[in-house]
Design a protein around this motif. Structure first.
Motif, PDB file in Angstrom:
ATOM      1  N   ALA A   1      -5.197   0.220   0.393  1.00  0.00           N
ATOM      2  CA  ALA A   1      -5.889  -1.076   0.291  1.00  0.00           C
ATOM      3  C   ALA A   1      -5.184  -2.138   1.134  1.00  0.00           C
ATOM      4  CB  ALA A   1      -5.970  -1.516  -1.168  1.00  0.00           C
ATOM      5  N   ALA A   2      -3.892  -1.962   1.365  1.00  0.00           N
ATOM      6  CA  ALA A   2      -3.102  -2.922   2.154  1.00  0.00           C
ATOM      7  C   ALA A   2      -3.153  -2.620   3.645  1.00  0.00           C
ATOM      8  CB  ALA A   2      -1.656  -2.924   1.666  1.00  0.00           C
TER       9      ALA A   2
ATOM     10  N   GLU B   1      -2.703   4.372  -3.371  1.00  0.00           N
ATOM     11  CA  GLU B   1      -3.925   3.574  -3.510  1.00  0.00           C
ATOM     12  C   GLU B   1      -3.701   2.139  -3.045  1.00  0.00           C
ATOM     13  OE1 GLU B   1      -5.778   3.791  -7.386  1.00  0.00           O
ATOM     14  OE2 GLU B   1      -5.326   5.940  -7.506  1.00  0.00           O
ATOM     15  N   HIS B   2      -2.597   1.556  -3.469  1.00  0.00           N
ATOM     16  CA  HIS B   2      -2.296   0.170  -3.094  1.00  0.00           C
ATOM     17  C   HIS B   2      -2.004   0.030  -1.601  1.00  0.00           C
ATOM     18  CE1 HIS B   2      -2.447  -1.748  -7.014  1.00  0.00           C
ATOM     19  NE2 HIS B   2      -1.793  -0.707  -7.520  1.00  0.00           N
ATOM     20  N   THR B   3      -1.291   1.003  -1.020  1.00  0.00           N
ATOM     21  CA  THR B   3      -0.984   0.902   0.408  1.00  0.00           C
ATOM     22  C   THR B   3      -2.218   1.141   1.266  1.00  0.00           C
ATOM     23  OG1 THR B   3      -0.186   3.194   0.449  1.00  0.00           O
ATOM     24  CG2 THR B   3       1.480   1.438   0.247  1.00  0.00           C
TER      25      THR B   3
ATOM     26  N   HIS C   1       3.250  -7.806  -2.459  1.00  0.00           N
ATOM     27  CA  HIS C   1       3.218  -7.328  -3.840  1.00  0.00           C
ATOM     28  C   HIS C   1       4.489  -7.736  -4.574  1.00  0.00           C
ATOM     29  CE1 HIS C   1      -0.137  -4.939  -2.397  1.00  0.00           C
ATOM     30  NE2 HIS C   1      -0.403  -4.613  -3.649  1.00  0.00           N
TER      31      HIS C   1
ATOM     32  N   LEU D   1       4.292  -2.334   0.647  1.00  0.00           N
ATOM     33  CA  LEU D   1       3.702  -3.173  -0.402  1.00  0.00           C
ATOM     34  C   LEU D   1       4.454  -4.496  -0.534  1.00  0.00           C
ATOM     35  CD1 LEU D   1       2.823  -0.419  -3.007  1.00  0.00           C
ATOM     36  CD2 LEU D   1       1.232  -1.720  -1.565  1.00  0.00           C
TER      37      LEU D   1
ATOM     38  N   GLN E   1       5.821  -5.612 -10.442  1.00  0.00           N
ATOM     39  CA  GLN E   1       4.617  -4.780 -10.562  1.00  0.00           C
ATOM     40  C   GLN E   1       4.855  -3.407  -9.932  1.00  0.00           C
ATOM     41  OE1 GLN E   1       3.414  -6.889 -12.970  1.00  0.00           O
ATOM     42  NE2 GLN E   1       1.557  -5.843 -12.374  1.00  0.00           N
ATOM     43  N   LEU E   2       5.570  -3.385  -8.836  1.00  0.00           N
ATOM     44  CA  LEU E   2       5.875  -2.104  -8.180  1.00  0.00           C
ATOM     45  C   LEU E   2       6.767  -1.245  -9.067  1.00  0.00           C
ATOM     46  CD1 LEU E   2       6.493  -3.288  -4.510  1.00  0.00           C
ATOM     47  CD2 LEU E   2       4.421  -2.288  -5.492  1.00  0.00           C
TER      48      LEU E   2
ATOM     49  N   ALA F   1      -0.454   5.952  -7.346  1.00  0.00           N
ATOM     50  CA  ALA F   1      -0.729   4.511  -7.462  1.00  0.00           C
ATOM     51  C   ALA F   1      -0.248   3.766  -6.224  1.00  0.00           C
ATOM     52  CB  ALA F   1      -0.063   3.946  -8.713  1.00  0.00           C
ATOM     53  N   ARG F   2       0.933   4.105  -5.745  1.00  0.00           N
ATOM     54  CA  ARG F   2       1.447   3.448  -4.539  1.00  0.00           C
ATOM     55  C   ARG F   2       0.545   3.728  -3.349  1.00  0.00           C
ATOM     56  NH1 ARG F   2       6.126   3.458  -7.243  1.00  0.00           N
ATOM     57  NH2 ARG F   2       7.647   1.844  -6.752  1.00  0.00           N
TER      58      ARG F   2
END
Length: 174
Positions: free
Chosen positions: A87-88, A83-85, A66, A61, A70-71, A80-81
């Motif tokens: 998307a990344a 989901e973000h990864t 990122h 992230l 925020q992290l 949550a991590r």
């Protein structure tokens, strides 16, 4: 430490990745100390493995831009991590992504740290090992660092493929 800064706030993605690698190595060594039928003997491995996974996801992230603040607000939420990864650009097997979600839902990080009475309710050791290895290999590739060889001897003297690293680790955990 700079006043007002949180530990790790100024760390580069490469530094966080290096820290994740060290926790993964520690987890590999701690796994050897666990005893069958004694779930508490696996707690140190679990703690290092879960923390390594969190660090790998954080490294990716950060690499993708990122904000560290925020992290940090995600605390230890692997869901949550994840989901973000995803998307990344992190591509995980469905089973691995589901396991990362369940680690958060079942609060395994907290159970491992503080709940010895719940040790038998945690995810299977081979699943955690496979998740750790898959995340480690795939994040390493995405952030452009040379992947580390899996711990232990390699069968037949041949290098194991990236996709088989998780299988190798999971098989040796039994």
């Amino acid at each position: 430490m700079t006043e007002g800064k949180y530990p790790g706030e100024l760390a580069s993605p490469e530094q966080i990745h290096e820290l994740a690698e060290e926790y993964r190595k520690a987890a590999t060594e701690l796994l050897k100390l666990g005893r069958s039928g004694k779930p508490l003997t696996r707690a140190p491995f679990r703690l290092c493995a879960i923390h390594a996974i969190e660090l790998y996801l954080t490294a990716l992230l950060l690499h993708r831009g990122h904000n560290p603040n925020q992290l940090r607000k995600m605390q230890h939420d692997l869901s949550a991590r994840t989901e973000h990864t995803l998307a990344a650009g992190l591509l995980l097997r469905a089973k691995t992504a589901k396991h990362l979600q369940s680690l958060s839902q079942n609060r395994e990080y907290l159970v491992t740290r503080y709940g010895p009475e719940m040790a038998a309710t945690t995810s299977h050791i081979t699943r955690l090992t496979a998740t750790l290895e898959e995340v480690a290999v795939k994040v390493t590739v995405l952030i452009g660092l040379p992947p580390k060889a899996p711990a232990g001897p390699v069968a037949g003297g041949e290098a194991q493929g990236r996709d088989s690293a998780a299988s190798l680790s999971a098989a040796t955990a039994n």
